[in-house]
Design a protein around this motif. Structure first.
Motif, PDB file in Angstrom:
ATOM      1  N   ARG A 175      -2.661   3.724  -2.903  1.00  0.00           N
ATOM      2  CA  ARG A 175      -3.614   2.509  -3.151  1.00  0.00           C
ATOM      3  C   ARG A 175      -4.754   3.233  -4.267  1.00  0.00           C
ATOM      4  N   ASP A 176      -4.864   4.378  -4.486  1.00  0.00           N
ATOM      5  CA  ASP A 176      -5.722   5.370  -5.832  1.00  0.00           C
ATOM      6  C   ASP A 176      -4.589   5.119  -7.140  1.00  0.00           C
ATOM      7  N   ALA A 177      -3.194   5.793  -6.346  1.00  0.00           N
ATOM      8  CA  ALA A 177      -2.500   5.044  -7.666  1.00  0.00           C
ATOM      9  C   ALA A 177      -1.291   4.269  -8.179  1.00  0.00           C
ATOM     10  N   PHE A 178      -1.172   3.314  -6.150  1.00  0.00           N
ATOM     11  CA  PHE A 178      -0.598   1.620  -7.147  1.00  0.00           C
ATOM     12  C   PHE A 178      -1.144   1.095  -6.719  1.00  0.00           C
ATOM     13  N   GLY A 179      -1.793   0.430  -6.156  1.00  0.00           N
ATOM     14  CA  GLY A 179      -2.642  -0.167  -6.910  1.00  0.00           C
ATOM     15  C   GLY A 179      -3.197  -1.139  -5.106  1.00  0.00           C
ATOM     16  N   ASP A 180      -3.408  -2.618  -4.559  1.00  0.00           N
ATOM     17  CA  ASP A 180      -2.879  -3.094  -3.488  1.00  0.00           C
ATOM     18  C   ASP A 180      -1.485  -3.779  -3.483  1.00  0.00           C
ATOM     19  N   ALA A 181      -0.870  -4.318  -4.600  1.00  0.00           N
ATOM     20  CA  ALA A 181       0.734  -4.229  -4.906  1.00  0.00           C
ATOM     21  C   ALA A 181       1.465  -4.270  -3.483  1.00  0.00           C
ATOM     22  N   PRO A 182       1.830  -2.797  -3.348  1.00  0.00           N
ATOM     23  CA  PRO A 182       3.253  -1.963  -2.433  1.00  0.00           C
ATOM     24  C   PRO A 182       2.581  -2.731  -1.093  1.00  0.00           C
ATOM     25  N   LEU A 183       3.411  -3.385  -0.257  1.00  0.00           N
ATOM     26  CA  LEU A 183       3.269  -2.933   1.322  1.00  0.00           C
ATOM     27  C   LEU A 183       2.870  -1.608   1.996  1.00  0.00           C
ATOM     28  N   LEU A 184       1.940  -1.145   2.726  1.00  0.00           N
ATOM     29  CA  LEU A 184       2.201  -0.321   2.845  1.00  0.00           C
ATOM     30  C   LEU A 184       2.137   0.058   4.944  1.00  0.00           C
ATOM     31  N   VAL A 185       3.365   0.589   4.992  1.00  0.00           N
ATOM     32  CA  VAL A 185       3.572   0.075   6.527  1.00  0.00           C
ATOM     33  C   VAL A 185       3.587   1.671   7.418  1.00  0.00           C
ATOM     34  N   VAL A 186       2.355   2.045   8.684  1.00  0.00           N
ATOM     35  CA  VAL A 186       1.705   3.344   8.638  1.00  0.00           C
ATOM     36  C   VAL A 186       2.297   3.699   9.529  1.00  0.00           C
ATOM     37  N   PRO A 187       3.045   4.077  10.391  1.00  0.00           N
ATOM     38  CA  PRO A 187       3.463   4.942  11.702  1.00  0.00           C
ATOM     39  C   PRO A 187       2.470   5.720  12.402  1.00  0.00           C
ATOM     40  N   GLY A 188       2.625   7.253  13.217  1.00  0.00           N
ATOM     41  CA  GLY A 188       1.421   8.149  12.938  1.00  0.00           C
ATOM     42  C   GLY A 188       0.168   7.603  13.298  1.00  0.00           C
ATOM     43  N   VAL A 189      -0.208   6.885  13.980  1.00  0.00           N
ATOM     44  CA  VAL A 189      -1.175   5.832  14.623  1.00  0.00           C
ATOM     45  C   VAL A 189      -1.740   5.955  15.910  1.00  0.00           C
ATOM     46  N   ARG A 190      -3.268   6.889  15.954  1.00  0.00           N
ATOM     47  CA  ARG A 190      -3.515   7.268  17.242  1.00  0.00           C
ATOM     48  C   ARG A 190      -4.739   6.864  17.818  1.00  0.00           C
ATOM     49  N   PRO A 191      -4.914   5.833  18.576  1.00  0.00           N
ATOM     50  CA  PRO A 191      -5.906   5.320  19.422  1.00  0.00           C
ATOM     51  C   PRO A 191      -7.364   6.534  19.523  1.00  0.00           C
ATOM     52  N   ALA A 192      -8.244   7.310  19.528  1.00  0.00           N
ATOM     53  CA  ALA A 192      -8.910   7.426  20.107  1.00  0.00           C
ATOM     54  C   ALA A 192      -8.456   8.327  21.228  1.00  0.00           C
ATOM     55  N   GLY A 193      -8.459  10.105  21.760  1.00  0.00           N
ATOM     56  CA  GLY A 193      -8.112  10.374  22.896  1.00  0.00           C
ATOM     57  C   GLY A 193      -6.559   9.884  23.235  1.00  0.00           C
ATOM     58  N   SER A 194      -5.107   9.765  22.818  1.00  0.00           N
ATOM     59  CA  SER A 194      -4.111   9.241  23.151  1.00  0.00           C
ATOM     60  C   SER A 194      -3.416  10.184  22.130  1.00  0.00           C
TER      61      SER A 194
END
Ligand code: C5P
Length: 241
Positions: A175-194
Motif C-alpha cells: 500500500r505504501d508503494a502503490f497506493g489504494d488502486a491495486p487489488l490485494l488478495v491475501v492468503p495465509g490468514v489465520r484466526p487467533a488460535g487456529s
C-alpha cells in the motif's frame, strides 16, 4: 483500458473461501454454506484438476469464482489458457508474477479480447505464503520475501495486472508503494488460535484487513471446521466489528 470485473474492489475487506477438495459435491455444499458470509469462493488446482472447467460454472451459481490456477508458462501458452478459462469468465484469475512482463501482458490482452467488460481481474502471485526467507534463498532469490514481493509487484502492475496476491506481512508495504488502486488478495490468514499448517507468513483476519487487504483467502480455518458456514460467519463478524 477495459474495466475490471465489478467484484475486483470491495467497499471493505471481504472473504474468499477456498474450496480445496477434489469432491464436487463437497465443494458445492461448502459454497452453499459459506455463501451468505463471503464475497467469492476459490476454485483452485485440487478441485479444477479433479472436476474440470464445468465445476467453475456450477460453483459460480452460488458465488463469483476466484480461479486460482497460478498460470506460469510462455506468453503464448498462458494467453491460450486465459482464453480457455474465459469461456466462462471467473471474477478473478491468478498467474505467477515470476512469469514476467510479456506473459502478464499477454494474459491481460487475452482476457480483454475473450471476455470484454466481463473479463476477470488479473492477479499476480508474488511470493507464496508458504515460503520462508531461507526457502526463498534456496530458489536463488536473496534479500527476503518483502523485497521480492515489491520487485514482482512493480513488474506485474506495470505489465497490466489488476492486483497482487501476497502474504499478510507485505500488505502495508505494498500500500505504501502503490497506493489504494491495486487489488490485494491475501492468503495465509489465520484466526487467533487456529493451526498455521503449511503457511509460513501468517496473520489474523483483523490484522490483515487493517494493513489494507481487499480480500482474505481463507481455506482450512473454514473448511476443516465442523460447521463451515458458522466459521465463515464468525470471521466475517470479526471483520465487521
Ligand atoms: O487452507 P488455507 O487457508 O491455508 O488456504 C489458503 C488458500 O490460498 C489455498 O487455497 C492456497 O492455494 C491459496 N494461496 C496461498 N498462497 C498464495 C496463493 C494462494 O495459500 N500465495
Amino acid at each position: 483500458m477495459s474495466t475490471a470485473n465489478a467484484w475486483a474492489k470491495p467497499g471493505r475487506c471481504g472473504i474468499i473461501a477456498a474450496l480445496d477438495t477434489p469432491d464436487v459435491a463437497r465443494a458445492l455444499a461448502w459454497a452453499g454454506a459459506v455463501a451468505p458470509h463471503v464475497g467469492l469462493v476459490k476454485v483452485g488446482l485440487e478441485l479444477f484438476c479433479a472436476a474440470g472447467p464445468a465445476v467453475v460454472r456450477q460453483i459460480a451459481a452460488q458465488r463469483p469464482v476466484f480461479l486460482d490456477l497460478k498460470f506460469h508458462d510462455i506468453p503464448n501458452t498462458v494467453a491460450g489458457a486465459v482464453r480457455s478459462v474465459c469461456a466462462e469468465p471467473p471474477a478473478m484469475l491468478t498467474l505467477h508474477g515470476g512469469g514476467g512482463g510479456p506473459m502478464i501482458e499477454a494474459a491481460r490482452r487475452a482476457a480483454e479480447d475473450t471476455a470484454g467488460p466481463r473479463r476477470p481481474a488479473i492477479l499476480a502471485v508474488t511470493v507464496l505464503t508458504s515460503f520462508t526467507a531461507s526457502q526463498l534463498a534456496e530458489t536463488g532469490v536473496s534479500g527476503g520475501p518483502a523485497q521480492q514481493v515489491l520487485r514482482l509487484a512493480r513488474l506485474a502492475l506495470s505489465a497490466g495486472a489488476d492486483g497482487l496476491v501476497c502474504s499478510p506481512h507485505e500488505v502495508s508495504r505494498l500500500r505504501d508503494a502503490f497506493g489504494d488502486a491495486p487489488l490485494l488478495v491475501v492468503p495465509g490468514v489465520r484466526p487467533a488460535g487456529s493451526d498455521a499448517g503449511d503457511q509460513a507468513r501468517v496473520a489474523t483476519p483483523q490484522e490483515t484487513a487493517a494493513a489494507g487487504a481487499d480480500w482474505l483467502v481463507i481455506g482450512r480455518p473454514i473448511t476443516a471446521s465442523a460447521a463451515p458456514g458458522a466459521a465463515a460467519a464468525a470471521i466475517a463478524a470479526s471483520l465487521a466489528a
